[in-house]
Write a protein that holds these residues in place. Structure first.
Motif, mmCIF file in Angstrom:
data_model
loop_
_atom_site.group_PDB
_atom_site.id
_atom_site.type_symbol
_atom_site.label_atom_id
_atom_site.label_comp_id
_atom_site.label_asym_id
_atom_site.label_seq_id
_atom_site.Cartn_x
_atom_site.Cartn_y
_atom_site.Cartn_z
ATOM 1 N N ASN A 105 0.839 -1.195 0.000
ATOM 2 C CA ASN A 105 0.000 0.000 0.000
ATOM 3 C C ASN A 105 0.878 1.250 0.000
ATOM 4 O OD1 ASN A 105 -1.943 1.988 0.493
ATOM 5 N ND2 ASN A 105 -3.151 0.627 1.775
ATOM 6 N N PRO A 106 0.769 2.116 -1.006
ATOM 7 C CA PRO A 106 1.635 3.301 -1.071
ATOM 8 C C PRO A 106 1.164 4.446 -0.191
ATOM 9 C CG PRO A 106 0.211 3.244 -2.976
ATOM 10 C CD PRO A 106 -0.075 1.978 -2.209
ATOM 11 N N LEU A 107 -0.005 4.327 0.445
ATOM 12 C CA LEU A 107 -0.521 5.416 1.272
ATOM 13 C C LEU A 107 0.026 5.332 2.688
ATOM 14 C CD1 LEU A 107 -4.279 5.524 0.220
ATOM 15 C CD2 LEU A 107 -2.344 6.759 -0.744
ATOM 16 N N PRO A 108 0.297 6.463 3.333
ATOM 17 C CA PRO A 108 0.735 6.451 4.732
ATOM 18 C C PRO A 108 -0.362 5.856 5.615
ATOM 19 C CG PRO A 108 1.113 8.613 3.722
ATOM 20 C CD PRO A 108 0.268 7.827 2.770
ATOM 21 N N LEU A 109 0.011 4.968 6.518
ATOM 22 C CA LEU A 109 -0.948 4.314 7.390
ATOM 23 C C LEU A 109 -1.286 5.232 8.555
ATOM 24 C CD1 LEU A 109 -2.577 1.766 7.957
ATOM 25 C CD2 LEU A 109 -0.625 0.888 9.244
ATOM 26 N N THR A 110 -2.488 5.782 8.547
ATOM 27 C CA THR A 110 -2.952 6.688 9.596
ATOM 28 C C THR A 110 -4.315 6.234 10.076
ATOM 29 O OG1 THR A 110 -4.045 8.175 8.016
ATOM 30 C CG2 THR A 110 -1.713 8.612 8.516
ATOM 31 N N MET A 111 -4.739 6.753 11.243
ATOM 32 C CA MET A 111 -6.067 6.431 11.742
ATOM 33 C C MET A 111 -7.146 6.967 10.811
ATOM 34 S SD MET A 111 -5.979 4.468 14.299
ATOM 35 C CE MET A 111 -7.755 4.565 14.579
ATOM 36 N N ALA A 112 -6.885 8.117 10.191
ATOM 37 C CA ALA A 112 -7.862 8.671 9.249
ATOM 38 C C ALA A 112 -8.051 7.733 8.065
ATOM 39 C CB ALA A 112 -7.412 10.051 8.779
ATOM 40 N N LEU A 113 -6.949 7.147 7.572
ATOM 41 C CA LEU A 113 -7.052 6.208 6.448
ATOM 42 C C LEU A 113 -7.821 4.960 6.862
ATOM 43 C CD1 LEU A 113 -6.075 5.604 3.499
ATOM 44 C CD2 LEU A 113 -4.208 4.315 4.562
ATOM 45 N N LEU A 114 -7.551 4.450 8.068
ATOM 46 C CA LEU A 114 -8.256 3.250 8.535
ATOM 47 C C LEU A 114 -9.740 3.521 8.742
ATOM 48 C CD1 LEU A 114 -5.674 1.754 11.059
ATOM 49 C CD2 LEU A 114 -6.245 0.918 8.764
ATOM 50 N N ARG A 115 -10.070 4.693 9.270
ATOM 51 C CA ARG A 115 -11.490 5.021 9.458
ATOM 52 C C ARG A 115 -12.197 5.136 8.106
ATOM 53 N NH1 ARG A 115 -9.335 8.786 13.421
ATOM 54 N NH2 ARG A 115 -9.660 7.959 15.527
ATOM 55 N N ARG A 116 -11.525 5.739 7.149
ATOM 56 C CA ARG A 116 -12.108 5.828 5.796
ATOM 57 C C ARG A 116 -12.268 4.439 5.200
ATOM 58 N NH1 ARG A 116 -15.333 8.899 2.543
ATOM 59 N NH2 ARG A 116 -14.850 8.485 0.351
ATOM 60 N N GLY A 117 -11.247 3.596 5.378
ATOM 61 C CA GLY A 117 -11.336 2.239 4.862
ATOM 62 C C GLY A 117 -12.443 1.445 5.521
ATOM 63 N N GLN A 118 -12.627 1.617 6.822
ATOM 64 C CA GLN A 118 -13.708 0.920 7.512
ATOM 65 C C GLN A 118 -15.067 1.371 7.003
ATOM 66 O OE1 GLN A 118 -14.073 1.742 11.714
ATOM 67 N NE2 GLN A 118 -15.216 -0.140 12.091
ATOM 68 N N GLN A 119 -15.216 2.672 6.787
ATOM 69 C CA GLN A 119 -16.491 3.191 6.283
ATOM 70 C C GLN A 119 -16.802 2.630 4.905
ATOM 71 O OE1 GLN A 119 -16.635 7.125 4.568
ATOM 72 N NE2 GLN A 119 -18.413 7.661 5.838
ATOM 73 N N ARG A 120 -15.814 2.662 4.006
ATOM 74 C CA ARG A 120 -16.030 2.149 2.655
ATOM 75 C C ARG A 120 -16.223 0.626 2.670
ATOM 76 N NH1 ARG A 120 -17.958 6.041 -0.064
ATOM 77 N NH2 ARG A 120 -18.563 6.495 2.075
ATOM 78 N N TYR A 121 -15.496 -0.051 3.534
ATOM 79 C CA TYR A 121 -15.639 -1.508 3.648
ATOM 80 C C TYR A 121 -17.059 -1.864 4.098
ATOM 81 C CZ TYR A 121 -14.866 -6.291 5.303
ATOM 82 O OH TYR A 121 -14.954 -7.640 5.514
ATOM 83 N N ASP A 122 -17.561 -1.157 5.094
ATOM 84 C CA ASP A 122 -18.910 -1.440 5.593
ATOM 85 C C ASP A 122 -19.966 -1.207 4.516
ATOM 86 O OD1 ASP A 122 -17.889 -2.125 8.044
ATOM 87 O OD2 ASP A 122 -18.325 -0.201 8.997
ATOM 88 N N ILE A 123 -19.698 -0.261 3.623
ATOM 89 C CA ILE A 123 -20.670 0.052 2.568
ATOM 90 C C ILE A 123 -20.603 -0.972 1.436
ATOM 91 C CG2 ILE A 123 -21.243 1.716 0.746
ATOM 92 C CD1 ILE A 123 -20.364 3.929 2.675
ATOM 93 N N TYR A 124 -19.394 -1.269 0.957
ATOM 94 C CA TYR A 124 -19.249 -2.052 -0.268
ATOM 95 C C TYR A 124 -18.877 -3.520 -0.044
ATOM 96 C CZ TYR A 124 -19.257 2.474 -2.668
ATOM 97 O OH TYR A 124 -19.609 3.711 -3.140
#
Length: 221
Positions: free
Chosen positions: A103-122
Motif C-alpha cells: 500500500n503506497p498510502l501512509p498508514l494513519t487512523m484517518a485512512l483506517l477510518r475511511r477504509g472501515q467506512q467504505r468496507y462497511d458500505i461495499y
C-alpha cells in the motif's frame, strides 16, 4: 345495446393507445455513436467516462469478434488525492512499470477510518464485518468469498486486494467505477487491520494491550 357498442369502441381506443405506447418503447429516441448533441458545450453526445471507471463488455457482444470480454485498460485518474494511477501504481515512488506490491498510502487512523467506512458500505455485505466471508447475502444463499483470515490471503500482497476490488474476481463485480483509487487503498489498509486483529504477534502489543489480552483469556477459561 348502445352501451355495449360504446363500451366496445372505448375498449378498442384504449387498446390502440396501449399499442402506440408500446411502439414508443420499441423506438425510443436516442443518440447513435458519435452523433452530435446541442445539450453539451462541446456538441458531442458521447461523454467522457468519470475518473476511476473501468470499461467492460458484457452480454452477447462479449463473445463476438467485435467485442472484448473483461476489463479494458483504464485511463489514469485526474482527480485522485494521491499520486496513484488507475492500476494502483504509485507515481510518487516511480513505480511506472508494474503494480505497487504494498500500500503506497501512509498508514494513519484517518485512512483506517475511511477504509472501515467504505468496507462497511461495499464489502461487508459479502465478506462480513470481521472478514470471515459470512456477510448478510452469503447467509441467504450467495456464494461465500474466502475468509481474509486464511493463510493464503494473509500472505497475499496488498496489490492482490487492490486488483480484486478494481477488476472483480469470480462472482465479485468490479468496483472501479464506484470506489476511487484512494478509497480502494483505504479498504486494503482496513482489511490488513482486520487480519492483524487476529494474528498480531504478542510481542508487538504494548503493556496495556497485553494485560487486557491476559484478562480476557483468564475470563474465558
Amino acid at each position: 345495446m348502445i352501451r355495449r357498442v360504446l363500451g366496445v369502441l372505448l375498449m378498442a381506443l384504449l387498446l390502440g393507445g396501449c399499442e402506440r405506447g408500446m411502439h414508443d418503447m420499441y423506438d425510443q429516441p436516442k443518440y447513435k455513436s458519435l452523433a452530435p448533441s446541442p445539450l453539451f458545450a462541446n456538441g458531442n453526445s458521447a461523454r467522457t467516462p468519470p475518473p476511476g471507471s473501468v470499461a467492460t463488455t458484457a452480454g452477447e457482444a462479449a463473445d463476438s469478434s467485435g467485442g472484448r470480454r473483461g476489463a479494458l485498460p483504464a485511463a489514469r485518474s485526474i482527480a485522485s488525492p494521491t499520486p496513484l494511477d488507475e492500476q494502483g501504481r504509485s507515481l510518487a515512488q516511480g513505480d511506472m512499470g508494474g503494480r505497487a506490491a504494498s500500500n503506497p498510502l501512509p498508514l494513519t487512523m484517518a485512512l483506517l477510518r475511511r477504509g472501515q467506512q467504505r468496507y462497511d458500505i461495499y464489502c461487508a455485505v459479502c465478506h462480513g464485518a470481521a472478514g470471515d466471508g459470512d456477510g448478510m447475502i452469503v447467509r441467504r444463499g450467495f456464494p461465500a468469498p474466502p475468509s481474509y483470515h486464511s493463510e493464503r490471503l494473509r500472505n497475499a500482497p496488498d496489490s492482490h486486494f487492490f486488483q480484486v476490488i478494481t477488476h472483480g474476481y469470480g462472482v465479485m463485480y468490479p468496483y472501479a467505477d464506484r470506489v476511487p483509487v484512494h478509497d480502494r487503498w483505504a479498504i486494503v489498509a482496513y482489511i490488513r487491520a482486520l487480519q492483524l486483529s487476529r494474528h498480531a504477534p504478542v510481542y508487538q502489543l504494548d503493556a496495556s494491550d497485553r494485560a487486557q489480552l491476559q484478562a480476557s483469556a483468564g475470563a474465558n477459561r
